[in-house]
Design a protein around this motif. Structure first.
Motif, PDB file in Angstrom:
ATOM      1  N   ARG A 130       0.832  -1.208   0.000  1.00 49.71           N
ATOM      2  CA  ARG A 130       0.000   0.000   0.000  1.00 49.71           C
ATOM      3  C   ARG A 130       0.870   1.262   0.000  1.00 49.71           C
ATOM      4  NH1 ARG A 130      -5.370   1.213   1.047  1.00 49.71           N
ATOM      5  NH2 ARG A 130      -5.660  -0.952   0.400  1.00 49.71           N
ATOM      6  N   HIS A 131       1.962   1.246   0.760  1.00 52.13           N
ATOM      7  CA  HIS A 131       2.858   2.406   0.785  1.00 52.13           C
ATOM      8  C   HIS A 131       3.500   2.624  -0.580  1.00 52.13           C
ATOM      9  CE1 HIS A 131       6.414   4.843   1.815  1.00 52.13           C
ATOM     10  NE2 HIS A 131       5.700   5.281   2.845  1.00 52.13           N
ATOM     11  N   TRP A 132       3.851   1.554  -1.257  1.00 50.04           N
ATOM     12  CA  TRP A 132       4.438   1.678  -2.588  1.00 50.04           C
ATOM     13  C   TRP A 132       3.443   2.304  -3.558  1.00 50.04           C
ATOM     14  CZ3 TRP A 132       3.433  -0.541  -7.432  1.00 50.04           C
ATOM     15  CH2 TRP A 132       4.441  -0.379  -8.392  1.00 50.04           C
ATOM     16  N   LEU A 133       2.188   1.857  -3.504  1.00 53.78           N
ATOM     17  CA  LEU A 133       1.174   2.383  -4.413  1.00 53.78           C
ATOM     18  C   LEU A 133       0.816   3.833  -4.098  1.00 53.78           C
ATOM     19  CD1 LEU A 133      -1.242  -0.690  -4.619  1.00 53.78           C
ATOM     20  CD2 LEU A 133       0.267   0.153  -6.425  1.00 53.78           C
ATOM     21  N   ASN A 134       0.673   4.147  -2.811  1.00 54.55           N
ATOM     22  CA  ASN A 134       0.180   5.463  -2.406  1.00 54.55           C
ATOM     23  C   ASN A 134       1.270   6.521  -2.282  1.00 54.55           C
ATOM     24  OD1 ASN A 134      -2.161   4.013  -2.179  1.00 54.55           O
ATOM     25  ND2 ASN A 134      -2.719   4.790  -0.181  1.00 54.55           N
ATOM     26  N   VAL A 135       2.510   6.104  -2.049  1.00 59.52           N
ATOM     27  CA  VAL A 135       3.574   7.067  -1.782  1.00 59.52           C
ATOM     28  C   VAL A 135       4.699   6.978  -2.816  1.00 59.52           C
ATOM     29  CG1 VAL A 135       5.281   7.864  -0.104  1.00 59.52           C
ATOM     30  CG2 VAL A 135       3.052   7.027   0.688  1.00 59.52           C
ATOM     31  N   THR A 136       5.275   5.788  -3.000  1.00 61.66           N
ATOM     32  CA  THR A 136       6.429   5.659  -3.888  1.00 61.66           C
ATOM     33  C   THR A 136       6.079   5.965  -5.340  1.00 61.66           C
ATOM     34  OG1 THR A 136       7.342   3.971  -2.403  1.00 61.66           O
ATOM     35  CG2 THR A 136       8.302   4.147  -4.598  1.00 61.66           C
ATOM     36  N   VAL A 137       4.978   5.402  -5.825  1.00 58.91           N
ATOM     37  CA  VAL A 137       4.575   5.660  -7.216  1.00 58.91           C
ATOM     38  C   VAL A 137       4.307   7.149  -7.457  1.00 58.91           C
ATOM     39  CG1 VAL A 137       2.797   5.227  -8.957  1.00 58.91           C
ATOM     40  CG2 VAL A 137       3.729   3.320  -7.632  1.00 58.91           C
ATOM     41  N   PRO A 138       3.524   7.840  -6.598  1.00 55.42           N
ATOM     42  CA  PRO A 138       3.363   9.287  -6.801  1.00 55.42           C
ATOM     43  C   PRO A 138       4.667  10.062  -6.731  1.00 55.42           C
ATOM     44  CG  PRO A 138       1.624   8.469  -5.368  1.00 55.42           C
ATOM     45  CD  PRO A 138       2.594   7.343  -5.560  1.00 55.42           C
ATOM     46  N   GLN A 139       5.618   9.613  -5.926  1.00 55.27           N
ATOM     47  CA  GLN A 139       6.916  10.292  -5.874  1.00 55.27           C
ATOM     48  C   GLN A 139       7.641  10.196  -7.209  1.00 55.27           C
ATOM     49  OE1 GLN A 139       8.785   8.383  -2.515  1.00 55.27           O
ATOM     50  NE2 GLN A 139       8.049   9.910  -1.066  1.00 55.27           N
ATOM     51  N   TRP A 140       7.621   9.008  -7.814  1.00 53.83           N
ATOM     52  CA  TRP A 140       8.273   8.850  -9.113  1.00 53.83           C
ATOM     53  C   TRP A 140       7.545   9.645 -10.187  1.00 53.83           C
ATOM     54  CZ3 TRP A 140      12.980   7.489 -10.041  1.00 53.83           C
ATOM     55  CH2 TRP A 140      13.644   6.632  -9.162  1.00 53.83           C
ATOM     56  N   ILE A 141       6.225   9.711 -10.104  1.00 55.61           N
ATOM     57  CA  ILE A 141       5.468  10.526 -11.059  1.00 55.61           C
ATOM     58  C   ILE A 141       5.843  11.999 -10.910  1.00 55.61           C
ATOM     59  CG2 ILE A 141       3.154  11.319 -11.682  1.00 55.61           C
ATOM     60  CD1 ILE A 141       2.110   8.552 -10.961  1.00 55.61           C
ATOM     61  N   ALA A 142       6.002  12.449  -9.652  1.00 50.27           N
ATOM     62  CA  ALA A 142       6.400  13.842  -9.408  1.00 50.27           C
ATOM     63  C   ALA A 142       7.786  14.113  -9.995  1.00 50.27           C
ATOM     64  CB  ALA A 142       6.375  14.133  -7.915  1.00 50.27           C
ATOM     65  N   VAL A 143       8.709  13.169  -9.846  1.00 46.29           N
ATOM     66  CA  VAL A 143      10.051  13.328 -10.421  1.00 46.29           C
ATOM     67  C   VAL A 143       9.965  13.422 -11.947  1.00 46.29           C
ATOM     68  CG1 VAL A 143      12.270  12.185 -10.777  1.00 46.29           C
ATOM     69  CG2 VAL A 143      11.239  12.207  -8.501  1.00 46.29           C
ATOM     70  N   PHE A 144       9.124  12.582 -12.551  1.00 44.03           N
ATOM     71  CA  PHE A 144       8.949  12.622 -14.005  1.00 44.03           C
ATOM     72  C   PHE A 144       8.404  13.979 -14.452  1.00 44.03           C
ATOM     73  CE2 PHE A 144       5.811  12.252 -17.446  1.00 44.03           C
ATOM     74  CZ  PHE A 144       6.651  11.914 -18.495  1.00 44.03           C
TER      75      PHE A 144
END
Length: 230
Positions: A130-144
């Protein structure tokens, strides 16, 4: 576990969405009774997949942890899963009580989804997913988004006559700012400021998208473009 909402003590079923009520306070305390014959030998944990906006968690009156700050701007942890281990020393035979103190701003934005109690070794895997989906993925999207904004901005700086790159850069920058709500704790800005960023930002993203589409198609509509910029 049996759950009760303390205002006064009434049974509740999770998920409990505060928007279903006519009048919602800014804070509510949920109490859950957990009956055991003996404290478990292995480490147990409590997993809260979603709380809106912030929660303090107690075990038998002792604070286990909190999801953020309630002093100053409230931490808007509506997408951040919470996870707390339960110290065996705080457990005792018979009835044990878990209390979740939820704070929301405004009150009708409050929400407590299902909570999960179980052995740490098994429960932590669900939390990590859940942390990967809710936090890590949005972080990578923000970096992109930020990288794309910088790249398009550099192209526009080198080729000023092709304004499509400038509109691309502006759109990605605004989208990045909107997206920050998902990747930072939000202690620095109030809910009202974030609402303003969302409402204004989405409008300007639409304007940037329209300008990019017109230039990609080789069309120009000066009157309409001036109107969109207002």
């Amino acid at each position: 576990m049996t759950g009760f909402l303390c205002e006064p003590s009434i049974p509740v079923t999770l998920p409990h969405d505060w928007r279903t009520g006519k009048h919602s306070p800014s804070s509510r305390v949920y109490r859950f009774e957990w009956i055991i014959a003996q404290p478990p030998e292995e480490l147990w944990a409590l997993f809260l997949p979603r709380v809106s906006m912030q929660a303090d968690v107690f075990l038998n009156g002792h604070l286990l942890g909190r999801g953020g700050s309630i002093a100053g701007p409230l931490t808007l942890n509506w997408n951040l899963p919470l996870y707390f281990t339960l110290p065996t020393a705080l457990l005792h035979p018979g009835k044990n009580e878990i209390a979740v103190d939820v704070t929301a701003e405004p009150g009708n934005m409050g929400l407590l989804r299902e909570i999960y109690l179980g052995p740490h070794d098994r429960l932590v895997q669900d939390y990590r997913i859940r942390h990967w989906l809710n936090v890590t993925v949005p972080q990578w999207i923000a970096v992109f988004m930020l990288t794309s904004a910088l790249f398009m901005g550099a192209l526009w700086f080198l080729r000023r006559e092709e304004s499509i790159y400038g509109w691309y850069a502006l759109g990605f920058t605004i989208w990045f700012l909107i997206h920050l709500n998902l990747v930072i704790g939000n202690e620095f800005l109030s809910r009202q400021v974030w609402d303003a960023i969302w409402n204004v930002g989405y409008g300007y993203v639409a304007v940037c998208t329209a300008h990019v589409a017109l230039r990609f198609l080789g069309e120009r509509a000066p009157a309409a473009e001036r109107l969109m910029r207002v």
